[in-house]
Design a protein around this motif. Structure first.
Motif, PDB file in Angstrom:
ATOM      1  N   PHE A  10       0.844  -1.195   0.305  1.00 49.48           N
ATOM      2  CA  PHE A  10      -0.003  -0.300   0.229  1.00 49.48           C
ATOM      3  C   PHE A  10       1.354   1.218   0.075  1.00 49.48           C
ATOM      4  O   PHE A  10       1.968   1.280   0.673  1.00 49.48           O
ATOM      5  CB  PHE A  10      -0.780  -0.642   1.035  1.00 49.48           C
ATOM      6  CG  PHE A  10      -2.080  -1.112   1.491  1.00 49.48           C
ATOM      7  CD1 PHE A  10      -2.969  -0.911   0.319  1.00 49.48           C
ATOM      8  CD2 PHE A  10      -1.926  -2.363   2.068  1.00 49.48           C
ATOM      9  CE1 PHE A  10      -4.089  -2.010   1.187  1.00 49.48           C
ATOM     10  CE2 PHE A  10      -2.462  -3.270   1.995  1.00 49.48           C
ATOM     11  CZ  PHE A  10      -3.860  -2.789   1.699  1.00 49.48           C
ATOM     12  N   SER A  11       0.042   2.615  -0.185  1.00 47.47           N
ATOM     13  CA  SER A  11       1.277   3.890  -0.552  1.00 47.47           C
ATOM     14  C   SER A  11       0.749   4.190   0.889  1.00 47.47           C
ATOM     15  O   SER A  11       1.885   4.927   1.221  1.00 47.47           O
ATOM     16  CB  SER A  11       0.005   4.344  -1.540  1.00 47.47           C
ATOM     17  OG  SER A  11      -1.050   5.027  -1.321  1.00 47.47           O
ATOM     18  N   ARG A  12       0.078   4.046   1.705  1.00 48.89           N
ATOM     19  CA  ARG A  12      -0.205   4.514   3.239  1.00 48.89           C
ATOM     20  C   ARG A  12      -1.308   4.416   3.543  1.00 48.89           C
ATOM     21  O   ARG A  12      -1.597   3.467   3.347  1.00 48.89           O
ATOM     22  CB  ARG A  12      -1.051   6.261   2.708  1.00 48.89           C
ATOM     23  CG  ARG A  12       0.140   7.127   2.347  1.00 48.89           C
ATOM     24  CD  ARG A  12      -1.003   8.085   2.187  1.00 48.89           C
ATOM     25  NE  ARG A  12      -0.763   9.030   3.700  1.00 48.89           N
ATOM     26  CZ  ARG A  12       1.055  10.099   3.843  1.00 48.89           C
ATOM     27  NH1 ARG A  12       1.432  10.118   3.602  1.00 48.89           N
ATOM     28  NH2 ARG A  12       0.347  10.371   5.732  1.00 48.89           N
ATOM     29  N   SER A  14      -3.943   4.644   5.469  1.00 52.65           N
ATOM     30  CA  SER A  14      -5.184   5.122   5.345  1.00 52.65           C
ATOM     31  C   SER A  14      -5.334   4.595   4.243  1.00 52.65           C
ATOM     32  O   SER A  14      -6.624   4.690   4.158  1.00 52.65           O
ATOM     33  CB  SER A  14      -4.916   6.138   5.415  1.00 52.65           C
ATOM     34  OG  SER A  14      -4.305   7.147   4.475  1.00 52.65           O
ATOM     35  N   HIS A  15      -4.957   3.679   3.504  1.00 55.73           N
ATOM     36  CA  HIS A  15      -5.218   3.220   2.427  1.00 55.73           C
ATOM     37  C   HIS A  15      -5.516   1.652   2.681  1.00 55.73           C
ATOM     38  O   HIS A  15      -6.137   1.183   1.375  1.00 55.73           O
ATOM     39  CB  HIS A  15      -4.119   3.131   1.159  1.00 55.73           C
ATOM     40  CG  HIS A  15      -3.795   4.772   0.410  1.00 55.73           C
ATOM     41  ND1 HIS A  15      -2.734   5.297  -0.073  1.00 55.73           N
ATOM     42  CD2 HIS A  15      -5.025   5.551  -0.560  1.00 55.73           C
ATOM     43  CE1 HIS A  15      -2.834   6.217  -0.379  1.00 55.73           C
ATOM     44  NE2 HIS A  15      -4.692   6.713  -0.610  1.00 55.73           N
ATOM     45  N   ASN A  17      -7.954  -0.244   4.088  1.00 53.72           N
ATOM     46  CA  ASN A  17      -9.430  -0.447   3.708  1.00 53.72           C
ATOM     47  C   ASN A  17     -10.027  -1.828   5.681  1.00 53.72           C
ATOM     48  O   ASN A  17      -9.365  -2.447   5.131  1.00 53.72           O
ATOM     49  CB  ASN A  17     -10.246  -1.511   3.007  1.00 53.72           C
ATOM     50  CG  ASN A  17     -12.451  -1.534   3.421  1.00 53.72           C
ATOM     51  OD1 ASN A  17     -12.230  -2.293   3.680  1.00 53.72           O
ATOM     52  ND2 ASN A  17     -12.583  -0.450   2.276  1.00 53.72           N
ATOM     53  N   ASP A  21      -9.861  -5.170   4.077  1.00 47.25           N
ATOM     54  CA  ASP A  21      -8.392  -5.491   4.324  1.00 47.25           C
ATOM     55  C   ASP A  21      -8.164  -6.040   5.592  1.00 47.25           C
ATOM     56  O   ASP A  21      -7.087  -6.869   5.850  1.00 47.25           O
ATOM     57  CB  ASP A  21      -7.468  -4.608   3.339  1.00 47.25           C
ATOM     58  CG  ASP A  21      -7.986  -4.112   2.134  1.00 47.25           C
ATOM     59  OD1 ASP A  21      -8.789  -4.628   1.323  1.00 47.25           O
ATOM     60  OD2 ASP A  21      -7.997  -2.942   2.296  1.00 47.25           O
ATOM     61  N   ASP A  49      -4.438  12.006   8.871  1.00 49.27           N
ATOM     62  CA  ASP A  49      -4.408  10.673   8.022  1.00 49.27           C
ATOM     63  C   ASP A  49      -4.231   9.181   9.094  1.00 49.27           C
ATOM     64  O   ASP A  49      -4.996   8.499   8.985  1.00 49.27           O
ATOM     65  CB  ASP A  49      -4.485  10.517   6.536  1.00 49.27           C
ATOM     66  CG  ASP A  49      -3.042   9.966   6.257  1.00 49.27           C
ATOM     67  OD1 ASP A  49      -2.248  10.913   6.146  1.00 49.27           O
ATOM     68  OD2 ASP A  49      -2.626   9.407   4.949  1.00 49.27           O
ATOM     69  N   TRP A  53      -7.336   6.913  10.845  1.00 54.22           N
ATOM     70  CA  TRP A  53      -6.988   5.665  10.292  1.00 54.22           C
ATOM     71  C   TRP A  53      -7.018   4.861  11.967  1.00 54.22           C
ATOM     72  O   TRP A  53      -7.906   4.002  11.915  1.00 54.22           O
ATOM     73  CB  TRP A  53      -6.379   5.257   9.409  1.00 54.22           C
ATOM     74  CG  TRP A  53      -6.450   3.890   9.166  1.00 54.22           C
ATOM     75  CD1 TRP A  53      -6.978   3.514   7.476  1.00 54.22           C
ATOM     76  CD2 TRP A  53      -5.174   2.279   9.479  1.00 54.22           C
ATOM     77  NE1 TRP A  53      -6.711   1.969   7.676  1.00 54.22           N
ATOM     78  CE2 TRP A  53      -6.375   1.341   8.878  1.00 54.22           C
ATOM     79  CE3 TRP A  53      -4.682   2.402  10.232  1.00 54.22           C
ATOM     80  CZ2 TRP A  53      -5.824   0.076   8.875  1.00 54.22           C
ATOM     81  CZ3 TRP A  53      -4.299   0.636  10.504  1.00 54.22           C
ATOM     82  CH2 TRP A  53      -4.160  -0.365   9.768  1.00 54.22           C
ATOM     83  N   GLU A 164      -1.145   0.261  -3.957  1.00 50.34           N
ATOM     84  CA  GLU A 164      -2.273   0.653  -3.799  1.00 50.34           C
ATOM     85  C   GLU A 164      -2.294   1.641  -3.194  1.00 50.34           C
ATOM     86  O   GLU A 164      -1.543   2.219  -2.193  1.00 50.34           O
ATOM     87  CB  GLU A 164      -2.597  -0.657  -3.027  1.00 50.34           C
ATOM     88  CG  GLU A 164      -2.955  -2.239  -3.751  1.00 50.34           C
ATOM     89  CD  GLU A 164      -3.453  -3.487  -2.431  1.00 50.34           C
ATOM     90  OE1 GLU A 164      -4.975  -2.984  -2.182  1.00 50.34           O
ATOM     91  OE2 GLU A 164      -2.814  -4.177  -2.462  1.00 50.34           O
ATOM     92  N   GLY A 165      -2.552   2.745  -3.706  1.00 52.33           N
ATOM     93  CA  GLY A 165      -3.328   4.349  -3.714  1.00 52.33           C
ATOM     94  C   GLY A 165      -2.242   4.896  -3.939  1.00 52.33           C
ATOM     95  O   GLY A 165      -2.795   5.863  -3.518  1.00 52.33           O
TER      96      GLY A 165
END
Length: 188
Positions: A10-12, A14-15, A17, A21, A49, A53, A164-165
């Protein structure tokens, strides 16, 4: 799954889910790296963010333990601020700290995921412990000197994988390419 390949990238944080996920995958416990995972090395802050999260995940029933190779007092202060247990001096990629973190949380390995920003420490430690691992792109480019070299090797292992993200590069259509070539040819 190869030892240096994360289950997800993931990119962060906060991406990720929380429902889809984490919880739907059976993960009720998250072991979290600190530096450049939830705490930016550039600003030494938890980005807004990321904090949001973490709060949302807690509200959804996710339990956390910080697992860091760092040993300075600032990681303990962060753990206190976030009201999270911590295992410092973790010596990742050795799995012993991850086992201890699961014990602290009363969690099984099958319901725990390690989230961090390095293949050679976080992902490898998780796989050495028989757990799943989610890799994050680092929050900031600023890093320790030795980590910068490790990241070059890790990028080669990832082989150009896009987290992702992350914003997707814009692909020009054939018509766009042809129009650009014609415009360039006319300028000459």
């Amino acid at each position: 799954m190869p030892y240096l390949q994360p289950e997800r990238y993931f990119s962060r944080i906060s991406h990720i889910n929380i429902e889809r996920d984490l919880l739907a995958c059976g993960f009720r416990c998250v072991l979290l790296d600190i530096d450049n995972t939830i705490l930016s090395r550039a600003t030494h802050d938890v980005p807004r963010d990321v904090g949001l999260w973490l709060a949302q995940a807690r509200d959804a029933g996710v339990s956390f333990c910080l697992v860091s190779n760092n040993w300075h007092k600032n990681v303990h202060e962060l753990a206190n601020r976030l009201s999270m247990p911590i295992i410092a001096k973790a010596m990742k990629p050795l799995p012993v700290a991850l086992f201890a973190a699961c014990s602290m949380l009363g969690a099984k390995r099958s319901e725990t995921v390690m989230i961090g920003d390095q293949l050679s420490t976080d992902v490898l430690a998780a796989h050495n412990a028989g757990m799943s691992a989610y890799l994050l792109a680092p929050l900031a480019e600023q890093d320790l000197r030795h980590t910068k070299y490790v990241r070059m090797v890790e990028q080669a292992i990832l082989g150009g994988a896009v987290p992702e993200g992350a914003p997707q590069p814009v692909q020009a259509s054939m018509a766009d390419k042809s129009a650009a070539q014609n415009a360039f040819a006319q300028e000459k």
